[in-house]
Design a protein around this motif. Structure first.
Motif, mmCIF file in Angstrom:
data_model
loop_
_atom_site.group_PDB
_atom_site.id
_atom_site.type_symbol
_atom_site.label_atom_id
_atom_site.label_comp_id
_atom_site.label_asym_id
_atom_site.label_seq_id
_atom_site.Cartn_x
_atom_site.Cartn_y
_atom_site.Cartn_z
ATOM 1 N N ASP A 32 0.824 -1.210 0.000
ATOM 2 C CA ASP A 32 0.000 0.000 0.000
ATOM 3 C C ASP A 32 0.861 1.265 0.000
ATOM 4 O O ASP A 32 0.517 2.259 -0.665
ATOM 5 N N LEU A 33 1.959 1.256 0.737
ATOM 6 C CA LEU A 33 2.823 2.442 0.764
ATOM 7 C C LEU A 33 3.451 2.690 -0.603
ATOM 8 O O LEU A 33 3.579 3.834 -1.049
ATOM 9 N N ALA A 34 3.846 1.619 -1.295
ATOM 10 C CA ALA A 34 4.408 1.776 -2.639
ATOM 11 C C ALA A 34 3.377 2.370 -3.595
ATOM 12 O O ALA A 34 3.702 3.254 -4.408
ATOM 13 N N VAL A 42 6.833 9.823 -5.825
ATOM 14 C CA VAL A 42 8.079 9.237 -5.314
ATOM 15 C C VAL A 42 8.626 8.285 -6.371
ATOM 16 O O VAL A 42 7.886 7.589 -7.063
ATOM 17 N N ASP A 43 9.951 8.235 -6.503
ATOM 18 C CA ASP A 43 10.581 7.485 -7.593
ATOM 19 C C ASP A 43 10.861 6.026 -7.273
ATOM 20 O O ASP A 43 11.023 5.222 -8.201
ATOM 21 N N GLY A 44 10.976 5.672 -5.996
ATOM 22 C CA GLY A 44 11.381 4.304 -5.689
ATOM 23 C C GLY A 44 10.794 3.781 -4.394
ATOM 24 O O GLY A 44 10.630 4.529 -3.423
ATOM 25 N N ALA A 45 10.493 2.480 -4.380
ATOM 26 C CA ALA A 45 10.043 1.765 -3.184
ATOM 27 C C ALA A 45 11.059 0.670 -2.902
ATOM 28 O O ALA A 45 11.183 -0.284 -3.674
ATOM 29 N N TYR A 46 11.793 0.810 -1.811
ATOM 30 C CA TYR A 46 12.873 -0.110 -1.479
ATOM 31 C C TYR A 46 12.619 -0.722 -0.105
ATOM 32 O O TYR A 46 12.070 -0.076 0.787
ATOM 33 N N TYR A 47 13.096 -1.968 0.068
ATOM 34 C CA TYR A 47 12.814 -2.709 1.294
ATOM 35 C C TYR A 47 14.078 -3.387 1.799
ATOM 36 O O TYR A 47 14.850 -3.962 1.020
ATOM 37 N N ARG A 48 14.252 -3.336 3.130
ATOM 38 C CA ARG A 48 15.335 -4.077 3.764
ATOM 39 C C ARG A 48 14.992 -5.560 3.803
ATOM 40 O O ARG A 48 13.820 -5.932 3.759
ATOM 41 N N VAL A 49 16.008 -6.398 3.923
ATOM 42 C CA VAL A 49 15.828 -7.855 4.002
ATOM 43 C C VAL A 49 16.627 -8.367 5.202
ATOM 44 O O VAL A 49 17.849 -8.201 5.243
ATOM 45 N N ILE A 73 6.866 3.208 -10.560
ATOM 46 C CA ILE A 73 7.842 3.388 -9.492
ATOM 47 C C ILE A 73 8.913 2.301 -9.550
ATOM 48 O O ILE A 73 8.619 1.143 -9.866
ATOM 49 N N GLU A 74 10.176 2.680 -9.287
ATOM 50 C CA GLU A 74 11.228 1.675 -9.167
ATOM 51 C C GLU A 74 10.999 0.846 -7.905
ATOM 52 O O GLU A 74 10.529 1.361 -6.890
ATOM 53 N N ILE A 75 11.354 -0.441 -7.983
ATOM 54 C CA ILE A 75 11.099 -1.366 -6.876
ATOM 55 C C ILE A 75 12.419 -2.052 -6.540
ATOM 56 O O ILE A 75 13.038 -2.671 -7.407
ATOM 57 N N GLY A 76 12.858 -1.920 -5.296
ATOM 58 C CA GLY A 76 14.183 -2.442 -5.004
ATOM 59 C C GLY A 76 14.358 -2.958 -3.595
ATOM 60 O O GLY A 76 13.435 -2.988 -2.775
ATOM 61 N N THR A 77 15.580 -3.366 -3.312
ATOM 62 C CA THR A 77 15.977 -3.870 -2.008
ATOM 63 C C THR A 77 17.206 -3.129 -1.533
ATOM 64 O O THR A 77 17.999 -2.630 -2.314
ATOM 65 N N LEU A 309 17.497 7.640 -0.783
ATOM 66 C CA LEU A 309 16.504 6.769 -0.177
ATOM 67 C C LEU A 309 16.202 7.269 1.227
ATOM 68 O O LEU A 309 17.103 7.351 2.073
ATOM 69 N N LEU A 310 14.950 7.595 1.472
ATOM 70 C CA LEU A 310 14.502 8.105 2.759
ATOM 71 C C LEU A 310 14.026 6.942 3.620
ATOM 72 O O LEU A 310 13.058 6.254 3.265
ATOM 73 N N THR A 311 14.710 6.684 4.728
ATOM 74 C CA THR A 311 14.273 5.614 5.607
ATOM 75 C C THR A 311 12.985 6.053 6.311
ATOM 76 O O THR A 311 12.893 7.175 6.815
ATOM 77 N N VAL A 312 12.000 5.178 6.317
ATOM 78 C CA VAL A 312 10.694 5.543 6.854
ATOM 79 C C VAL A 312 10.370 4.704 8.086
ATOM 80 O O VAL A 312 10.777 3.544 8.186
ATOM 81 N N PRO A 313 9.650 5.286 9.041
ATOM 82 C CA PRO A 313 9.251 4.555 10.255
ATOM 83 C C PRO A 313 8.012 3.714 9.985
ATOM 84 O O PRO A 313 6.895 4.084 10.329
ATOM 85 N N ASN A 314 8.199 2.580 9.360
ATOM 86 C CA ASN A 314 7.053 1.841 8.829
ATOM 87 C C ASN A 314 6.049 1.442 9.905
ATOM 88 O O ASN A 314 4.859 1.291 9.625
#
Length: 339
Positions: A32-34, A42-49, A73-77, A309-314
């Motif tokens: 949903d956030l992406a 926003v240009d990119g949705a990135y996720y930590r693993v 949107i770009e999708i990344g890790t 990349l802006l770290t967000v308080p998910n």
């Protein structure tokens, strides 16, 4: 102009104040956030693993789902720990997710960070070869992964296959031909940034790195980026590389922002040790927009990078994180020339 994305650590906890109570919550809210981020530009949705933790783990189902729900949107890790990965299976997963998304994956990979358990990769069936460190094993897996992305045949076909084969040696399928140019290495040192450049990977530089000079974090990171770009030039690659940095940046525009982030607790670099290596952790930024803009102007590494990349308080939920991103796009990015 900069590309601006968000980086979610994907935490979940059934605690008071958390808007993300379960694994289901974090996965669905990540999608949903992406979707919301794409709608606001926003240009990119990135996720930590991370493994063995109440955080996002196996990334490819999530990346494919985000790809199916979005269009641009770009999708990344940031990042996949290659100590834990079967590089051949990863080619198939990554190729599938990239094709579902319309070739929008931007995969950040690396040696990874300290995990919740001791030598967790052993339980995944991996072991460094004789004379290798776990970091060496991660780089070996990476080199195999990059070779397999070239799409060259390498496996001898069965003379009596169940289905007809094309002529010659067989390759992994599905292949997504442009994906190799969208692989990023998360470098914690100048040496690994140079190694990434030599192999033709883009550079992800996070909010920590080896403390190699004792200088402020943003200066050391800017020097790392310049060393990477010089190594890229020397390697003679045909395309231009991309470089991202990640930051915690909050524009304080209302009382809720001030309550969460207005205490100034992270406005200085911090020194710590990771695997006996002295590391510098970059400061966060949280202030009223006018003061925030002036602080960010002085960050040399942000200036060097083409992607932020802006770290967000998910764990504060989708609506609040939409507000966080929208505040940066509206009150900060235009004044800095990022938009």
């Amino acid at each position: 102009m900069k590309k601006i994305g968000f980086l979610s650590f994907g935490h979940w906890a059934d605690d008071r104040g958390s808007q993300v109570r379960s694994a289901s919550d974090v996965l669905l809210q990540s999608i949903d956030l992406a979707v919301a981020a794409e709608q606001m530009g926003v240009d990119g949705a990135y996720y930590r693993v991370h493994h063995y933790a109440r955080q996002l783990a196996s990334p490819f189902p999530l990346l494919a789902a985000v790809g199916a729900r979005t269009t641009s949107i770009e999708i990344g890790t940031g990042v996949i720990d290659m100590r834990y990965e079967n590089p051949l299976y990863m080619v198939e997963d990554a190729g599938s997710a990239d094709l579902i998304s319309g070739e929008r994956l931007q995969l950040g990979i690396s040696r990874g960070s300290p995990e919740q358990v001791i030598d967790g990769w052993k339980h995944f069936g991996y072991q460094p070869a004789e004379g290798e460190s776990p970091s060496d094993m991660a780089r070996r897996h990476t080199e195999v992964f990059l070779r397999m992305l070239d799409g060259e045949g390498f496996a001898q076909p069965n003379p009596r296959p169940m289905f007809p084969n094309p002529p010659g040696l067989l390759r992994l399928e599905p292949q997504s031909p442009g994906l190799k140019e969208r692989i990023w290495w998360g470098a914690g040192s100048n040496a690994t940034a140079i190694w990434a450049a030599q192999l033709g990977m883009n550079l992800q530089s996070s909010t920590l790195k080896d403390d190699e000079t004792g200088e402020p974090f943003h200066i050391q990171q800017a020097k790392q980026i310049r060393a990477y770009r010089e190594a890229w030039k020397e390697a003679g690659h045909a395309r231009s590389p991309r470089v991202s940095v990640s930051r915690s940046i909050f524009a304080l525009t209302n009382d809720q922002d001030r309550m969460y982030f207005g205490n100034g607790s992270k406005d200085q670099d911090q020194i710590g040790f990771i695997d006996q290596t002295r590391s510098v952790f970059g400061r966060g930024y949280a202030d009223e927009p006018d003061r925030l803009i002036e602080q960010l102007r002085r960050d040399e590494a942000i200036a060097e990078a083409d992607t932020l990349l802006l770290t967000v308080p998910n764990m504060l939920g989708v609506d609040y994180n939409v507000h966080v991103l929208e505040s940066i796009l509206t009150h900060v990015a235009p004044a800095l020339g990022w938009r």
